[in-house]
Design an enzyme around this catalytic site. Sequence first.
Site, short mmCIF file in Angstrom:
data_model
loop_
_atom_site.label_atom_id
_atom_site.label_comp_id
_atom_site.label_asym_id
_atom_site.label_seq_id
_atom_site.Cartn_x
_atom_site.Cartn_y
_atom_site.Cartn_z
NE ARG A 129 -4.04 0.52 2.33
CZ ARG A 129 -4.71 -0.01 3.72
NH1 ARG A 129 -4.70 -1.25 4.13
NH2 ARG A 129 -5.54 1.23 3.24
CG ASP A 327 -13.36 2.08 6.01
OD1 ASP A 327 -12.41 1.54 5.42
OD2 ASP A 327 -13.00 2.22 6.71
C1 S3P Z 1 -9.24 5.06 8.89
C2 S3P Z 1 -9.56 5.93 7.76
C3 S3P Z 1 -10.16 5.31 6.12
C4 S3P Z 1 -10.15 4.17 6.39
C5 S3P Z 1 -9.37 3.24 7.66
C6 S3P Z 1 -9.68 3.69 8.96
C7 S3P Z 1 -8.54 6.17 10.16
O1 S3P Z 1 -8.40 5.33 5.68
O2 S3P Z 1 -10.50 3.37 5.19
O3 S3P Z 1 -10.62 2.09 7.90
O4 S3P Z 1 -9.46 5.02 11.29
O5 S3P Z 1 -8.24 6.86 10.67
P1 S3P Z 1 -7.90 6.54 4.98
O6 S3P Z 1 -7.41 7.64 5.64
O7 S3P Z 1 -6.97 6.40 4.61
O8 S3P Z 1 -9.44 6.82 3.45
#
Ligand code: S3P
Length: 450
Positions: A129, A327
């Site tokens: 990633r 999500d």
């Molecule tokens: C999260 C932010 C999201 C989400 C992840 C949890 C967090 O990701 O997809 O499951 O706890 O800050 P991104 O910040 O990359 O969008």
Amino acid sequence: MSQLEKPIPMSSKRVTNLSGQANVPGDKSISHRSLILGALSIGKTKINGLLEGQDVIDTAKAMSSFGALVEKHKNGEWTVDGFGVGGFAEPKKVIDCGNSGTGVRLIMGAMSTSNITATFTGDASLNKRPMARITEPLNLFGARTYGRKNGQLPITVVGSKAPIPITYHTPVASAQIKSAILFAGLNSPGTTKVIEKEKTRDHTERMLKAFGANITSEQTTAGHIIKLDGYPELNAQEIIVPRDPSSAAFPVCAALITEGSDILVPNIGLNPTRAGLFETLKEMNADITFENENFQGGELMADIRARFSPNMIGVDVPPKRAASMIDEYPILSVVAAFAKGTTMMRGVRELRVKESDRIDAMAKGLKSNGLKIEEGEDWWSVEGREIDGVNGGGFCQTFLDHRIAMSFLVLGMASKHELVIDDSRPVNTSFPVFKSLMSQIGANFSILKT
Ligand code: S3P
């Protein structure tokens, strides 16, 4: 999850009349932040309702490696004896964050302005990633970061000896980028500023405030601006973690598509920055109601009642809503399969860099169950087959992605023919009790021998 263990395939058969109560586990985002902020505080933080999924356990272990005393007690409560802002000890071993993007990105941010060095790694999914989105702003604070080509893990972070506060426009809507910068800003002098075009989940801001930081946020024409003063003294808190809306989505959506169902999913966190799925489902004519709305620890909570909804329609989900349900697109695409008409999901490029490429993973599996999907780089659509029209019978690959695995198991609950997923182990990262909880309300999942 050890790479040496074998996959555990699982089947899901059609069921009806889901009933009862689904007590889903604690919120994953708030659980990670509780452990990290507990470690950054002075005193003993008490956490009730912590999600005990593998992602969060890996964050707990990481905080121990940096010098916090993290303990689970007999009554289920977790405590963290913190080392305070800037009090990081240098870990003796590599920090393995497993499958968790949130864990690794937030922790790298938090330690990057302390005078220590740490090396981070993860599983096969996490090590693919993008991490440059985190290392770039951390380098501006004065940290140095050494990763693989394309900035992927493993990465060594040499924390800044003399951090410089930054002002940063996040290039993509991401609460992880915002949170990594804010955590880095804690041990920097002056004011750190983050500007995001679309407001993302704001648990970090709410929790930093509760722990005693001086943090403000405002919505302007230029975007959502957050300002944090450096060097606060954070004080231990007592935290009750709300139940996770992203986990609630699975029993809720299962009830909407299975005949005769009526279930209650109690005490779900309904922070507006997380509630986009429920707004979308209502637009689709889903029978969802919120009961007992109340505030706990600054977060809006409610019980969600979900009933069989045979007359749902396809909708156009606008890009502006993406951050508040990022999500939930995999499970939304499952509900869309049982609606009348096409559901279009736009502005969702970020889905391609989650635990898997979620557009690709869902498109492949949905097609193997007889559905028609179209996709572009940042959009995809599902042609609905109405309530009784999904063939099923497919074999779905899950690509080490918990939400892909759970979404397909829910698809099988309302399809004509039994569906199989290649591997159910990833479910453990965010929802370790998924199989037992879903079976309790009426699902028919079976582990298959390989
Ligand atoms: C999260 C932010 C999201 C989400 C992840 C949890 C967090 O990701 O997809 O499951 O706890 O800050 P991104 O910040 O990359 O969008």
